[in-house]
Design a protein around this motif. Structure first.
Motif, PDB file in Angstrom:
ATOM      1  N   GLU A 275      28.397  16.536  58.268  1.00 47.21           N
ATOM      2  CA  GLU A 275      28.039  17.416  59.648  1.00 47.21           C
ATOM      3  C   GLU A 275      26.744  17.922  59.443  1.00 47.21           C
ATOM      4  O   GLU A 275      26.111  18.272  60.397  1.00 47.21           O
ATOM      5  N   LEU A 276      26.145  18.071  58.190  1.00 46.06           N
ATOM      6  CA  LEU A 276      24.671  18.575  58.146  1.00 46.06           C
ATOM      7  C   LEU A 276      23.731  17.639  58.775  1.00 46.06           C
ATOM      8  O   LEU A 276      22.759  18.126  59.467  1.00 46.06           O
ATOM      9  N   CYS A 277      24.100  16.427  59.034  1.00 45.88           N
ATOM     10  CA  CYS A 277      23.149  15.474  59.475  1.00 45.88           C
ATOM     11  C   CYS A 277      23.320  15.644  61.073  1.00 45.88           C
ATOM     12  O   CYS A 277      22.225  15.122  61.875  1.00 45.88           O
ATOM     13  N   CYS A 278      24.365  16.322  61.901  1.00 46.94           N
ATOM     14  CA  CYS A 278      24.368  16.452  63.041  1.00 46.94           C
ATOM     15  C   CYS A 278      24.056  18.144  63.527  1.00 46.94           C
ATOM     16  O   CYS A 278      24.311  18.246  64.526  1.00 46.94           O
TER      17      CYS A 278
ATOM     18  N   ALA B  54      26.069  29.387  51.685  1.00 53.58           N
ATOM     19  CA  ALA B  54      27.211  28.887  50.934  1.00 53.58           C
ATOM     20  C   ALA B  54      28.094  28.066  51.489  1.00 53.58           C
ATOM     21  O   ALA B  54      28.722  26.958  51.249  1.00 53.58           O
ATOM     22  N   ARG B  55      28.211  28.468  52.939  1.00 51.36           N
ATOM     23  CA  ARG B  55      29.132  27.696  53.927  1.00 51.36           C
ATOM     24  C   ARG B  55      28.334  26.307  54.224  1.00 51.36           C
ATOM     25  O   ARG B  55      29.137  25.293  54.387  1.00 51.36           O
ATOM     26  N   HIS B  56      27.110  25.875  53.898  1.00 47.92           N
ATOM     27  CA  HIS B  56      26.605  24.728  54.180  1.00 47.92           C
ATOM     28  C   HIS B  56      26.266  24.068  52.881  1.00 47.92           C
ATOM     29  O   HIS B  56      25.555  23.019  52.824  1.00 47.92           O
ATOM     30  N   GLY B  57      26.938  24.688  52.055  1.00 51.50           N
ATOM     31  CA  GLY B  57      26.855  23.899  50.511  1.00 51.50           C
ATOM     32  C   GLY B  57      25.436  23.847  50.080  1.00 51.50           C
ATOM     33  O   GLY B  57      25.182  22.865  49.040  1.00 51.50           O
ATOM     34  N   LEU B  58      24.708  24.654  49.938  1.00 53.89           N
ATOM     35  CA  LEU B  58      23.480  24.873  49.554  1.00 53.89           C
ATOM     36  C   LEU B  58      23.424  25.643  48.171  1.00 53.89           C
ATOM     37  O   LEU B  58      22.307  25.659  47.439  1.00 53.89           O
ATOM     38  N   ILE B  59      24.188  26.443  48.247  1.00 56.86           N
ATOM     39  CA  ILE B  59      24.236  27.325  46.768  1.00 56.86           C
ATOM     40  C   ILE B  59      25.898  27.300  46.540  1.00 56.86           C
ATOM     41  O   ILE B  59      26.968  27.062  47.400  1.00 56.86           O
TER      42      ILE B  59
ATOM     43  N   ASN C 239      18.972  16.785  58.343  1.00 61.32           N
ATOM     44  CA  ASN C 239      19.078  15.708  57.258  1.00 61.32           C
ATOM     45  C   ASN C 239      18.587  16.115  55.841  1.00 61.32           C
ATOM     46  O   ASN C 239      18.695  15.674  54.744  1.00 61.32           O
ATOM     47  N   ILE C 240      17.416  16.924  55.808  1.00 61.61           N
ATOM     48  CA  ILE C 240      16.824  17.286  54.762  1.00 61.61           C
ATOM     49  C   ILE C 240      17.722  18.404  53.924  1.00 61.61           C
ATOM     50  O   ILE C 240      17.701  18.344  52.803  1.00 61.61           O
ATOM     51  N   LEU C 241      18.477  19.564  54.804  1.00 61.86           N
ATOM     52  CA  LEU C 241      19.580  20.073  54.099  1.00 61.86           C
ATOM     53  C   LEU C 241      20.684  19.052  53.425  1.00 61.86           C
ATOM     54  O   LEU C 241      21.080  19.170  52.491  1.00 61.86           O
ATOM     55  N   TYR C 242      21.036  18.019  54.305  1.00 58.57           N
ATOM     56  CA  TYR C 242      21.978  16.827  53.673  1.00 58.57           C
ATOM     57  C   TYR C 242      21.563  16.438  52.289  1.00 58.57           C
ATOM     58  O   TYR C 242      22.182  16.413  51.493  1.00 58.57           O
TER      59      TYR C 242
END
Length: 308
Positions: free
Chosen positions: A13-16, A39-44, A289-292
């Motif tokens: 879903e990060l890609c979108c 945290a919600r976006h899985g980055l920590i 996409n960079i977050l993904y």
């Protein structure tokens, strides 16, 4: 078990992810909302278990900490940095500053403008850009280009990038780059090379172009002059371009314009080229996409426990 966020967004879903800078600032308006967003976006890490006593850890406010919080075990008192194991671990910047840098980098804003907007020094900003480009480079390494094949056509061309004369009149020779584009799909690849003679270039082509490909080049006579056995081994057919074929020249124009705007020097040429290729491969929604791919390469979901 303690969770920072009740739900974690699925990675794809990060890609979108479609979010404006205004909305990002509103959703990360203070330290805790920034931590929760990450945290919600899985980055920590969203949860943690103490390695010493196997007791679930929780988030503890700590004013002296750069993030305002740390992981703490209520049973044995152990603590761990909030951003440990994440993309942000080695930075002294605030988390919201790094998010802003990622967003503005994705928008291809000038570095001078980003430095003023985020309050980050140009040198520190350059270091962060290099970290982001490292992610782009890992993506390109892990997702290598394959193009061409039977009944397929690939156009190749060579050019020099960052060739220039400085203010003192000293000439800098620049870097030769081999460009390849599949005409039906617009898949591209660019590879820095030291020499552009046919014997040197042919093995480079073979790394990315399948056997049986029809290759369009202005230098077809140079390739066809190579030993017949060598040409047979690679299985390519080299032909001269038609007047209507200029795909690689159009890509060179875009690439050179970007490099001129960035005033790229020899030291960071490769990383800029990798960023250019990453953007061409991804095509749009660069922030999501960079977050993904940051989440992919800095897998905080495997950090249920920490080594103390």
């Amino acid at each position: 078990m303690y969770y920072i966020s009740e739900n974690v967004v699925p990675a794809l879903e990060l890609c979108c992810l479609n979010i404006s800078m205004t909305d990002l600032i509103l959703q990360t308006c203070d330290t805790f909302t920034t931590v929760k967003w990450l945290a919600r976006h899985g980055l920590i890490a969203n949860k943690l278990v103490c390695r010493t006593c196997r007791h679930p850890m929780c988030l503890q406010a700590r004013g002296s900490n750069r993030d305002g919080y740390c992981w703490a075990c209520s049973k044995c008192g152990r603590t761990k940095a909030l951003r440990h194991g994440s993309f942000f671990v080695h930075s002294g910047l605030k988390l919201i500053q790094i998010l802003e840098i990622l967003y503005l980098w994705s928008s291809e804003r000038p570095q001078v403008e980003i430095s003023k907007q985020t309050g980050v020094s140009p040198r520190c900003l350059l270091n962060w850009y290099n970290c982001i480009r490292d992610v782009c480079a890992r993506y390109l390494t892990d997702n290598p280009v394959e193009m061409g094949g039977h009944d397929r056509t690939v156009e190749i061309d060579e050019t020099k990038l960052i060739e220039r004369t400085n203010r003192r009149g000293k000439y800098k020779p620049g870097q030769w780059v081999l460009g390849m584009v599949e005409l039906d799909t617009n898949i591209i690849m660019m590879v820095p090379v030291d020499e552009i003679d046919a014997a040197t270039i042919l093995p480079v082509i073979a790394q990315y172009v399948r056997a049986g490909t029809r290759i369009v080049t202005n230098r077809c006579q140079d390739y066809n002059a190579l030993p017949q056995q060598e040409l047979t081994n690679y299985g390519y057919t080299f032909v001269a371009p038609e007047d209507s074929i200029n795909s690689m020249h159009e890509i060179w124009d875009l690439c050179k314009a970007k490099f001129r705007a960035l005033k790229t020097n020899d030291n960071n040429f490769s990383s800029h080229l990798q960023e250019f290729l990453w953007r061409r491969r991804i095509k749009d929604n660069f922030f999501g996409n960079i977050l993904y791919w940051i989440r992919h390469y800095y897998d905080v979901f495997n950090l249920v426990t920490f080594d103390f």
